[in-house]
Design a protein around this motif. Structure first.
Motif, PDB file in Angstrom:
ATOM      1  N   ALA A  51      -4.014  -4.202   9.700  1.00  0.00           N
ATOM      2  CA  ALA A  51      -4.251  -4.336  11.145  1.00  0.00           C
ATOM      3  C   ALA A  51      -5.695  -4.746  11.425  1.00  0.00           C
ATOM      4  N   ALA A  52      -6.630  -4.143  10.658  1.00  0.00           N
ATOM      5  CA  ALA A  52      -8.045  -4.506  10.862  1.00  0.00           C
ATOM      6  C   ALA A  52      -8.289  -5.963  10.470  1.00  0.00           C
ATOM      7  N   TRP A  53      -7.711  -6.426   9.387  1.00  0.00           N
ATOM      8  CA  TRP A  53      -7.898  -7.817   8.947  1.00  0.00           C
ATOM      9  C   TRP A  53      -7.318  -8.798   9.944  1.00  0.00           C
TER      10      TRP A  53
ATOM     11  N   ALA B 134      -3.453   1.867  18.277  1.00  0.00           N
ATOM     12  CA  ALA B 134      -2.283   2.588  17.739  1.00  0.00           C
ATOM     13  C   ALA B 134      -2.429   2.942  16.271  1.00  0.00           C
ATOM     14  N   LEU B 135      -3.544   2.539  15.647  1.00  0.00           N
ATOM     15  CA  LEU B 135      -3.698   2.812  14.209  1.00  0.00           C
ATOM     16  C   LEU B 135      -3.803   4.307  13.892  1.00  0.00           C
TER      17      LEU B 135
ATOM     18  N   MET C 230     -11.423   5.841   8.775  1.00  0.00           N
ATOM     19  CA  MET C 230     -12.546   5.746   9.707  1.00  0.00           C
ATOM     20  C   MET C 230     -13.524   4.653   9.293  1.00  0.00           C
ATOM     21  N   ALA C 231     -13.746   4.530   7.992  1.00  0.00           N
ATOM     22  CA  ALA C 231     -14.665   3.494   7.508  1.00  0.00           C
ATOM     23  C   ALA C 231     -14.138   2.107   7.853  1.00  0.00           C
ATOM     24  N   ILE C 232     -12.838   1.890   7.694  1.00  0.00           N
ATOM     25  CA  ILE C 232     -12.243   0.581   7.999  1.00  0.00           C
ATOM     26  C   ILE C 232     -12.347   0.279   9.496  1.00  0.00           C
ATOM     27  N   VAL C 233     -11.984   1.250  10.338  1.00  0.00           N
ATOM     28  CA  VAL C 233     -11.986   1.030  11.792  1.00  0.00           C
ATOM     29  C   VAL C 233     -13.402   0.823  12.312  1.00  0.00           C
TER      30      VAL C 233
ATOM     31  N   PHE D 205      -9.104   6.702  17.289  1.00  0.00           N
ATOM     32  CA  PHE D 205      -8.727   6.886  15.875  1.00  0.00           C
ATOM     33  C   PHE D 205      -9.308   8.195  15.324  1.00  0.00           C
ATOM     34  N   MET D 206     -10.545   8.504  15.735  1.00  0.00           N
ATOM     35  CA  MET D 206     -11.168   9.748  15.265  1.00  0.00           C
ATOM     36  C   MET D 206     -10.402  10.958  15.803  1.00  0.00           C
TER      37      MET D 206
END
Length: 457
Positions: free
Chosen positions: A80-82, A98-99, A125-128, A150-151
């Motif tokens: 989703a991030a990519w 929604a992740l 969390m690192a990815i987002v 997300f957090m």
């Protein structure tokens, strides 16, 4: 594993919902095959279905399965991030909100361990955060909102994971404690049962154990009736020998030497009888008694100075040789006894031999309690028969073995004559060996028993 499979199917449904969302918001003229987001999510669904098959095949160990699930969840978040970075489209940025469902599925539905859940949340969390800080958002503060949502999902999922794991560990510990307590209670009950069947003075089994021994012989009788099987390769011996043994002139011994010396005497006699029986079994005189069946051939303190033994034997001569070996063992102790004719402690034995098949007399009774009562009645009759042989041995001079064959008076008198002739010959031989015995120096050896007890005269 079942929870992991359920979580994978939930992620498949989650991805299909995104496929529907991407299809609806795609341009009308764009074919589905050219929609990169749709195609990648369909590939993820196929990969998740393959993962389900891998999990069900149980090719992975639990730790490897957990690592594979964490990596899969990271892959779903990373996809989703990519896509948000690759397409730079509003709908892709909105999908980032929604992740948080992904760690929620992994932590709560799959119930990953707390450490694995913490690793999953930290990686997600690192990815987002990298996407939120590295890409220009179409609206102000949208990056903060995506990270915050997300957090929040991760935080509440971790709290749930901690409580679930704490409850599971607590339940496991409580169950383990209950099992240990149950084992302790069973062990104590076994010890108490063993103590209830042991005589504290002689460390032999008491008469309570006699009926249990007879029940075990009853099992041998059933085995003999049904034939030898693989579980019982050695056929049971066909007869039972019940020996009633009584220390000669023991009341006079107690009166002369005292009750402490009497307890010491009984302890040494008990050890000599049991050692003789063990040695006889080891020399194959006792036949087919092996393994846990060795308990079927043990000396029992019947009461006071009386001992008994219920042993499987081949025939009458086998039983008589066993009884004679035990009688000679006591005489060989050479315990001084001034009130005895031979000057040493001796033993009189009454012997009764019974076919093992007699134990099946109550076999037709359906009630187990009724069968036990029948076995106890048989034992009572056999003890009475052996007692008659013991009384005859006492009447004919003691220090002998008398066999009680039946109720026929002529046969009993003939057997008593044979016993008297044989034992008189043995007695003369012993008197020659003990002719030099000095009654002035007769002292009882100080072999004290491990546990004291009141002397019984």
């Amino acid at each position: 594993m079942s929870r992991a499979v359920m979580g994978c199917w939930s992620l498949i449904i989650f991805q299909l919902m995104f496929v529907l969302y991407d299809t609806v918001y795609a341009p009308v003229a764009m074919p589905v095959t050219e929609n990169l987001a749709v195609m990648l999510r369909l590939y993820v669904c196929i990969a998740l279905a393959i993962l389900v098959l891998v999990l069900k095949s149980e090719v992975c160990r639990p730790v490897g399965r957990e690592a594979l699930l964490v990596a899969t969840l990271w892959g779903v978040i990373g996809l989703a991030a990519w896509l948000a970075v690759r397409e730079n489209h509003l709908r892709c940025f909105l999908e980032l909100y929604a992740l948080g469902v992904v760690p929620l599925v992994g932590i709560v539905l799959m119930q990953l361990r707390f450490v694995a859940a913490l690793v999953l949340s930290a990686g997600g969390m690192a990815i987002v955060i990298s996407v939120a800080l590295g890409v220009a958002m179409p609206y102000a503060h949208m990056d903060f909102a995506i990270v915050f949502v997300f957090m929040a999902f991760c935080l509440f999922s971790l709290i749930a994971s901690f409580r679930i794991e704490f409850s599971a560990r607590h339940a496991y510990l409580m169950t383990s404690i209950d099992q240990l307590r149950l084992q302790d209670v069973e062990s104590r009950n076994a010890e108490l049962q063993e103590m209830a069947c042991l005589d504290p003075l002689t460390q032999l089994y008491n008469r309570r154990h006699l009926i249990e021994v007879l029940k075990q012989h009853h099992g041998d009788a059933q085995q003999a009736k049904s034939g030898v099987s693989a579980s019982h390769p050695v056929p049971p011996l066909p007869c039972l020998a019940l020996m009633m043994m009584d220390v000669d002139h023991f009341k006079a011994f107690n009166d002369h030497y005292g009750h402490v010396a009497g307890d010491n005497c009984l302890y040494q006699i008990a050890q000599a009888l049991q050692e003789t029986l063990d040695r006889v079994k080891g020399a194959a005189i006792a036949g087919a008694l092996e393994g846990n069946e060795a308990a079927l051939a043990s000396v029992i303190r019947f009461g006071g100075e009386e001992f008994t033994a219920l042993v499987a034997v081949r025939d009458l001569e086998h039983a008589r040789s066993l009884a004679e070996a035990m009688r000679y063992a006591v005489k060989s102790l050479k315990l001084p006894h001034r009130e005895s004719e031979l000057g040493v402690v001796t033993l009189s034995v009454g012997l009764c031999v019974i076919p093992l098949s007699r134990l099946l007399e109550g076999e037709g009774m359906e009630d187990e309690m009724t069968r036990d009562m029948a076995v106890e009645m048989l034992l009572s009759r056999w003890v009475d028969q052996a007692d008659k042989g013991l009384y005859r041995a006492k009447r004919h001079g003691r220090n002998r073995t008398c066999v009680q064959r039946g109720n026929g008076h002529g046969k009993a008198r003939a057997q008593a004559s044979d016993d008297l002739r044989d034992d008189l010959r043995d007695g003369l031989h012993d008197e020659r060996q003990n002719a030099q015995h000095d009654e002035q120096k007769a002292e009882l050896p100080d072999h004290r028993p491990p546990m004291g007890g009141a002397g019984l005269s």
